[in-house]
Design an enzyme around this catalytic site. Structure first.
Site, PDB file in Angstrom:
ATOM      1  N   CYS A   1      11.651   1.789   3.771  1.00 19.48           N
ATOM      2  CA  CYS A   1      12.672   1.370   4.711  1.00 19.48           C
ATOM      3  C   CYS A   1      13.838   2.351   4.672  1.00 19.48           C
ATOM      4  O   CYS A   1      13.749   3.425   4.099  1.00 19.48           O
ATOM      5  CB  CYS A   1      13.156  -0.037   4.372  1.00 19.48           C
TER       6      CYS A   1
ATOM      7  N   ARG B   1      13.560  -1.875   8.455  1.00 19.78           N
ATOM      8  CA  ARG B   1      12.320  -2.153   7.746  1.00 19.78           C
ATOM      9  C   ARG B   1      11.109  -1.422   8.312  1.00 19.78           C
ATOM     10  O   ARG B   1      10.908  -1.388   9.532  1.00 19.78           O
ATOM     11  CB  ARG B   1      12.049  -3.666   7.765  1.00 19.78           C
ATOM     12  N   LEU B   2      10.314  -0.843   7.392  1.00 22.59           N
ATOM     13  CA  LEU B   2       8.969  -0.369   7.675  1.00 22.59           C
ATOM     14  C   LEU B   2       8.041  -1.269   6.886  1.00 22.59           C
ATOM     15  O   LEU B   2       8.000  -1.215   5.657  1.00 22.59           O
ATOM     16  CB  LEU B   2       8.789   1.090   7.254  1.00 22.59           C
TER      17      LEU B   2
ATOM     18  N   GLY C   1      11.476   1.134  -0.579  1.00 18.97           N
ATOM     19  CA  GLY C   1      10.497   1.618  -1.543  1.00 18.97           C
ATOM     20  C   GLY C   1       9.302   0.708  -1.718  1.00 18.97           C
ATOM     21  O   GLY C   1       9.084  -0.225  -0.939  1.00 18.97           O
ATOM     22  N   GLU C   2       8.542   1.003  -2.766  1.00 18.42           N
ATOM     23  CA  GLU C   2       7.366   0.220  -3.130  1.00 18.42           C
ATOM     24  C   GLU C   2       7.352   0.050  -4.645  1.00 18.42           C
ATOM     25  O   GLU C   2       7.565   1.010  -5.388  1.00 18.42           O
ATOM     26  CB  GLU C   2       6.069   0.911  -2.696  1.00 18.42           C
TER      27      GLU C   2
ATOM     28  N   GLY D   1      -0.525  14.880  -2.795  1.00 20.20           N
ATOM     29  CA  GLY D   1      -0.761  15.514  -4.086  1.00 20.20           C
ATOM     30  C   GLY D   1       0.468  16.146  -4.701  1.00 20.20           C
ATOM     31  O   GLY D   1       0.348  16.898  -5.685  1.00 20.20           O
TER      32      GLY D   1
END
Length: 595
Positions: free
Chosen positions: A2, A52-53, A79-80, A363
């Site tokens: 977000c 928000r995403l 975040g996550e 990566g």
């Protein structure tokens, strides 16, 4: 993933504060296109905003700002949290109740239960503002790897914060320009933390939290988690097994999503490993790749080799020079802070979004942790030069020819900053002084002020290179660009190599195990060479790059703005006297100055 913003300002009317925060969020809408929200505490002149995403708990229950504990705690979170299900189970056993399936609520419950001690238990990428109305305190928190950005300004007016520097544009008292940002940009090719283009705005340090008391205006910052090099694992086979297990577990955690997810596949070692491990967890894996007509830069054949071992959809996008020129204005607009990188991320994120993906694994981190750059082989010699040649001799050197030789003068700077600039610097101080029309001693003085980095002389030479690549190059350039360029399209980039558990493991590996011989990333290759084609790992590193030299040679980039020096630098660039990144740095600076 977000975008967040907030303001505490006792001297500003609350209605005006709400208008400012709403605009701060609107400026960042690209990073949170799915929903918006605002929380206001009138008595404390506090406003929190959110864009928000939606990736976890896509329902309206995941709306933010989110409150918890009968309204005592409110959060705006970006975040996550990859271990939120484990933490949720632990908190439920301790008596916590949950009404959503989101990781946001877990952060709130964890803070309610453990206080600031909760922060060090979080494994993920995060930047959030948490309001405790009982204590009258705001907490700004940023993940230990520095994956997610969080900028703030603490002034006599109060506290302001946002996910992007551009969001502060609506606050007149924060518009004073940092007078030295051009020097840093020319030296580094990016702005090293804590430098931004605004004098009063700075990033929160990674792995730190800021505590702000709304009544007293007192502000303090404290670390809650730091990663340190502690060499303990000296058994090669054990190291291989641990790397295999830990990275596989990290990839599995990073695939946690209620929205479509995929993998960036460049055709290089790191992204190929991530794709191979993700393929074991997802039956129909989406991979996103860029290819070029110019065979020298295209990695299509390697991407195809890896894809043969995957079960899923391969999305390759041919990027042509015309696309590059057409989208350059949008790319420049997307850059929150000037940086001579990130164009590739902008394009591949654009194509990921076109395929319906909202999160993609990358990566990033493999080169920095396992020795994938030339700096790992050059640093031992550089340390010897720095040790035996007097600083005055180094500083006064004016060696023509290769950039790396001209940069010897940077070794005269004390500590790690000079070593980094010798390894990766763009322009040397005499060139910066000439371009900016300022005394060269002033340039040297500015470059010694920031960034302030710890003494890493106790580390082995290759771990010193790893520290520099991780904390300066990756931190200030790769991660910042990954965030801002992906969020320009409402896409989240996840980085399994920077998982907290995996990072702790890699930093415990002894140097002789982690960097055997002079062949780059040998331990990583030996850990996963059965997973990917030999042609992928047994080849020179290409890097995830474009035919920039050819494309930037187009005359449209020579014009610049009236009175600029871009045309002169473009001529030097097309003559082969400048690297493309040096010219692009000048182009960026001119664009920023006239924006």
């Amino acid at each position: 993933m977000c975008r967040i913003a907030g303001l505490i300002n006792p001297s500003m009317p609350v209605a005006e504060m709400e208008s400012v925060v709403k605009e701060m969020c609107t400026v960042q809408k690209h990073g949170g296109p799915d929903d918006e929200g605002m929380f206001t505490d009138v008595d404390n002149h506090l406003v929190l905003g959110h864009r928000r995403l939606s990736l976890i708990d896509l329902s309206a229950a995941g709306h933010q700002p989110m409150s918890y504990g009968d309204g005592r705690y409110t959060i705006s979170y970006n975040g996550e949290l990859y271990n939120y299900l484990e933490l949720k189970e632990k908190l439920q056993k301790a008596g916590a109740a949950f009404t959503t399936h989101s990781d946001t609520e877990v952060i709130l419950a964890a803070f309610a239960h453990w206080g600031v001690a909760a922060f060090q238990q979080f494994n993920g990428m995060f930047a959030f503002a948490l309001w405790d109305n009982q204590k009258g305190a705001v907490y700004l928190v940023r993940d230990p790897a520095g994956i997610k950005p969080l900028y703030f300004a603490h002034t006599k007016e109060g506290l302001a914060f946002a996910s992007e520097v551009r969001a502060f544009k609506g606050l007149p008292y924060l518009q004073e320009t940092n007078p030295h940002w051009q020097v840093y940009l020319m030296a580094y090719g990016h702005l090293p933390e804590p430098v931004t283009t605004l004098k009063e705005v700075q990033p929160l340090k990674k792995g730190w939290f800021l505590h702000y008391n709304v009544q007293s205006g007192e502000c303090r910052q404290e670390p809650f988690n730091r990663f340190n090099y502690v060499e303990q694992i000296n058994d090669r086979q054990q190291a291989i097994e641990l790397v295999q297990q830990s990275l596989a577990a990290s990839v599995k955690r990073h695939l946690l999503s209620d929205a479509p997810i995929g993998v960036f596949l460049s055709g290089g070692l790191d992204s190929s490993i991530i794709a191979s491990l993700a393929n074991k967890e997802i039956k129909n894996l989406n991979t996103i790749s860029l290819v070029f007509d110019e065979a020298l830069y295209s990695e299509k054949k390697y991407q195809d080799m890896v894809q043969l071992g995957l079960q899923g959809q391969q999305h390759q996008h041919l990027l042509k020079e015309a696309d590059f020129h057409a989208d350059m204005p949008a790319i420049m607009q997307a850059m929150d802070l000037p940086c001579s990188d990130g164009i590739n991320t902008w394009f591949i994120s654009k194509y990921a979004r076109q395929q319906g993906l909202k999160a993609v694994l990358s990566g990033i981190g493999g080169d920095e942790l396992f020795g994938g750059y030339p700096s790992f082989n050059r640093i031992a010699t550089a340390l010897q030069v720095k040790q035996y040649l007097p600083p005055a001799m180094l500083r006064n050197s004016r060696l023509p020819g290769l950039r790396k030789l001209r940069r010897l003068c940077y070794l005269s700077l004390p500590g790690s900053v000079g070593m980094y600039l010798f390894l990766r610097g763009q322009f040397i101080p005499s060139e910066i002084a000439a371009y900016l029309d300022m005394p060269e001693p002033a340039v040297w003085d500015i470059l010694q002020q920031q960034p302030q980095v710890p003494d890493i002389a106790n580390l082995t030479p290759k771990n010193q290179a790893s520290w520099l690549e991780t904390n300066l190059y990756m931190q200030n350039q790769l991660l910042r660009d990954a965030d801002v360029m992906s969020m320009a399209h409402g896409v989240e980039i996840r980085v399994p190599f920077l998982d907290a558990n995996f990072l702790k493991l890699v930093l415990q590996l002894c140097s002789n195990i982690k960097y055997p011989g002079s062949f780059n990333k040998q331990l990583l290759i030996d850990s996963f060479k059965e997973e990917i084609p030999a042609a992928v790992w047994n080849r020179p590193k290409m890097g995830f790059s474009f035919p920039f030299k050819e494309w930037l040679g187009n005359n449209r980039y020579a014009d610049g703005k009236p009175g600029s020096k871009t045309a002169l630098f473009h001529k030097e660039f097309t003559r082969g006297n400048l690297h493309w990144s040096q010219f692009f740095t000048i182009y960026l600076m001119e664009h920023q100055l006239h924006a």
